[in-house]
Design an enzyme around this catalytic site. Structure first.
Site, PDB file in Angstrom:
ATOM      1  N   SER A  30       4.937   1.434  34.288  1.00  0.00           N
ATOM      2  CA  SER A  30       4.274   1.656  33.005  1.00  0.00           C
ATOM      3  C   SER A  30       2.792   1.947  33.192  1.00  0.00           C
ATOM      4  O   SER A  30       2.174   1.527  34.175  1.00  0.00           O
ATOM      5  CB  SER A  30       4.416   0.430  32.106  1.00  0.00           C
ATOM      6  OG  SER A  30       5.771   0.162  31.826  1.00  0.00           O
TER       7      SER A  30
HETATM    8  N1  SAH Z   1       7.802  -3.118  34.095  1.00  0.00           N
HETATM    9  C1  SAH Z   1       8.201  -1.970  34.861  1.00  0.00           C
HETATM   10  C2  SAH Z   1       8.713  -0.876  33.933  1.00  0.00           C
HETATM   11  C3  SAH Z   1       9.718  -0.035  34.578  1.00  0.00           C
HETATM   12  S1  SAH Z   1      10.458   1.154  33.495  1.00  0.00           S
HETATM   13  C4  SAH Z   1       7.055  -1.436  35.689  1.00  0.00           C
HETATM   14  O1  SAH Z   1       5.910  -1.469  35.217  1.00  0.00           O
HETATM   15  O2  SAH Z   1       7.291  -0.964  36.796  1.00  0.00           O
HETATM   16  C5  SAH Z   1      11.730   0.207  32.699  1.00  0.00           C
HETATM   17  C6  SAH Z   1      12.729  -0.462  33.590  1.00  0.00           C
HETATM   18  O3  SAH Z   1      13.760  -1.007  32.759  1.00  0.00           O
HETATM   19  C7  SAH Z   1      13.442   0.458  34.578  1.00  0.00           C
HETATM   20  O4  SAH Z   1      13.268  -0.041  35.874  1.00  0.00           O
HETATM   21  C8  SAH Z   1      14.904   0.440  34.109  1.00  0.00           C
HETATM   22  O5  SAH Z   1      15.814   0.569  35.189  1.00  0.00           O
HETATM   23  C9  SAH Z   1      14.999  -0.918  33.449  1.00  0.00           C
HETATM   24  N2  SAH Z   1      16.085  -1.063  32.486  1.00  0.00           N
HETATM   25  C10 SAH Z   1      16.601  -0.148  31.626  1.00  0.00           C
HETATM   26  N3  SAH Z   1      17.582  -0.676  30.885  1.00  0.00           N
HETATM   27  C11 SAH Z   1      17.721  -1.983  31.289  1.00  0.00           C
HETATM   28  C12 SAH Z   1      18.555  -3.067  30.902  1.00  0.00           C
HETATM   29  N4  SAH Z   1      19.497  -2.921  29.957  1.00  0.00           N
HETATM   30  N5  SAH Z   1      18.397  -4.254  31.512  1.00  0.00           N
HETATM   31  C13 SAH Z   1      17.457  -4.432  32.486  1.00  0.00           C
HETATM   32  N6  SAH Z   1      16.624  -3.435  32.900  1.00  0.00           N
HETATM   33  C14 SAH Z   1      16.747  -2.224  32.299  1.00  0.00           C
END
Ligand code: SAH
Length: 213
Positions: free
Chosen positions: A64
């Site tokens: 993010s």
């Molecule tokens: N906080 C992270 C954001 C990554 S993007 C960072 O700053 O790196 C969002 C993440 O949510 C992705 O890695 C995706 O694989 C995950 N995601 C999507 N749907 C999900 C679900 N149902 N349960 C858990 N994780 C999920």
């Protein structure tokens, strides 16, 4: 890769950029100054790690944007020892911010590849969430509930009922809700049955995917 004075200097500048965009909570700003974001990215992005931008982290996911991380962190109002659930571990950057604020962090990731690589990275770096779970965060983590705070870092088509039910009274859920773009939404649990809801502006996240299994 190392964390050098140069990186620290760039983090201070990034923190300033984020403050200028309106983040007020000193705790969120200090966490941005403290966590070495370049280590959470592929080394090819090292030069860009302290720009206020999202970047790819593999498996079609992104780390993010720092402003977004600070914005969600500010809304969550984490206190030391708070029990916090994070849905969407991804690169682990937001997790590390929560750990810096001394939260007890439970984090869920549904992409196996990311789950594994971030777990290895955390072991190497000495980041210690209470639990890292490979699974579907849509359902929350009932066996560890209730939580002081829940943060969702992917765009949810709607607010999952299970997440609301896993908040303590007084607890806060911060979740981006929407399909094409998302309204950052804050829920505060006022009592067993009552939730206060506030909408806090538009953001863009990768989608929260619901497991069909
Ligand atoms: N906080 C992270 C954001 C990554 S993007 C960072 O700053 O790196 C969002 C993440 O949510 C992705 O890695 C995706 O694989 C995950 N995601 C999507 N749907 C999900 C679900 N149902 N349960 C858990 N994780 C999920």
């Amino acid at each position: 890769m190392k964390d050098t004075h140069k990186h620290k200097g760039m983090r201070n500048q990034l923190a300033q950029v984020i403050e200028n965009k309106g983040i007020k909570a000193a705790s969120a700003i200090n966490a941005i100054k403290a966590v070495p974001r370049h280590l959470f990215l592929d080394s090819s992005f090292e030069d860009h790690a302290y720009q206020d931008k999202a970047f790819p982290i593999g498996a079609e996911q992104t780390i993010s944007q720092p402003y977004t991380v600070a914005f969600q962190t500010e809304l969550l109002r984490v206190k030391p020892n708070d029990k916090v659930l994070e849905v969407g571990t991804g690169s682990g950057y937001q997790t590390a911010i929560l750990l810096h604020l001394k939260a007890k962090v439970y984090t869920i990731e549904r992409q196996q590849e990311l789950f594994k690589s971030t777990k290895l990275f955390f072991d190497k770096m000495g980041y210690r969430p209470k639990k890292m779970v490979f699974g579907d965060g849509y359902k929350g983590l009932p066996e560890e509930a209730p939580f002081d705070g829940i943060i969702v870092t992917a765009g949810a088509p709607e607010t999952p009922k299970d997440l609301l039910s896993q908040l303590k009274v007084g607890g806060r859920l911060v979740i981006p809700v929407g399909i094409e773009e998302q309204v950052m939404t804050l829920y505060v649990r006022k009592s067993n049955k009552e939730f206060e809801k506030k909408e806090m502006g538009l953001f863009r996240f990768v989608p929260l995917l619901e497991d069909k299994n």
